[in-house]
Design a protein around this motif. Structure first.
Motif, PDB file in Angstrom:
ATOM      1  N   SER A  52      -4.905   2.167 -11.318  1.00 49.74           N
ATOM      2  CA  SER A  52      -3.997   1.739 -11.174  1.00 49.74           C
ATOM      3  C   SER A  52      -4.129  -0.007 -11.231  1.00 49.74           C
ATOM      4  CB  SER A  52      -3.546   1.879  -9.930  1.00 49.74           C
ATOM      5  OG  SER A  52      -5.051   1.954  -9.040  1.00 49.74           O
ATOM      6  N   ILE A  77       1.105  -1.420  -0.311  1.00 54.26           N
ATOM      7  CA  ILE A  77      -0.042  -0.096  -0.032  1.00 54.26           C
ATOM      8  C   ILE A  77       1.080   1.343   0.303  1.00 54.26           C
ATOM      9  CG2 ILE A  77      -1.378   1.974   1.356  1.00 54.26           C
ATOM     10  CD1 ILE A  77      -3.229  -1.668  -0.363  1.00 54.26           C
ATOM     11  N   TYR A 128       1.749   2.008  -4.009  1.00 53.69           N
ATOM     12  CA  TYR A 128       0.784   1.312  -4.416  1.00 53.69           C
ATOM     13  C   TYR A 128       0.668   3.076  -5.004  1.00 53.69           C
ATOM     14  CZ  TYR A 128      -3.034   0.536  -6.762  1.00 53.69           C
ATOM     15  OH  TYR A 128      -4.052  -0.283  -7.398  1.00 53.69           O
ATOM     16  N   LEU A 164      -7.145   3.782  -0.851  1.00 49.57           N
ATOM     17  CA  LEU A 164      -7.275   4.315  -2.593  1.00 49.57           C
ATOM     18  C   LEU A 164      -8.314   4.554  -2.821  1.00 49.57           C
ATOM     19  CD1 LEU A 164      -6.300   0.285  -3.231  1.00 49.57           C
ATOM     20  CD2 LEU A 164      -4.627   2.428  -2.989  1.00 49.57           C
TER      21      LEU A 164
END
Length: 106
Positions: free
Chosen positions: A69, A16, A19, A47
């Motif tokens: 993504s 994460i 990311y 996210l």
């Protein structure tokens, strides 16, 4: 687990942290409850998420130049097959992760 397995393990937090927070995840499913559950889980990981309920709407997003993504894509949608659309996506953006989801038992 062997020592090689321990070394290969990656923490969820590490994934994460690395990311791309500026790019949303696209969730494509015609069932609002399924979209909602997936989106909620992703948002709990901080996210960004955008949703489409049809392949046509998702295709319009790609055609307009939006970047993502990752894509969660239902296999069976009223206006097309998610697997076929995934091949279209991967031709244009080969590095984009596409996850096929389905409620079909077969």
């Amino acid at each position: 687990m062997t020592s090689a397995g321990v070394g290969a393990a990656v923490s969820l937090e590490g994934l994460i942290d690395d990311y791309p927070a500026d790019l949303p995840v696209l969730v494509v499913d015609d069932e609002v409850d399924v979209r909602s559950v997936i989106s909620r889980c992703l948002r709990r990981l901080n996210l960004k998420v955008v949703e489409s309920e049809t392949l046509g709407h998702a295709r319009d997003r790609f055609d307009s130049g939006e970047n993502f993504s990752m894509v969660f894509l239902d296999r069976c949608l009223p206006d097309g097959d998610g697997v076929t659309f995934s091949t279209e996506i991967l031709r244009q953006r080969p590095a984009l992760p596409v996850i096929i989801v389905t409620g079909q038992g077969n």
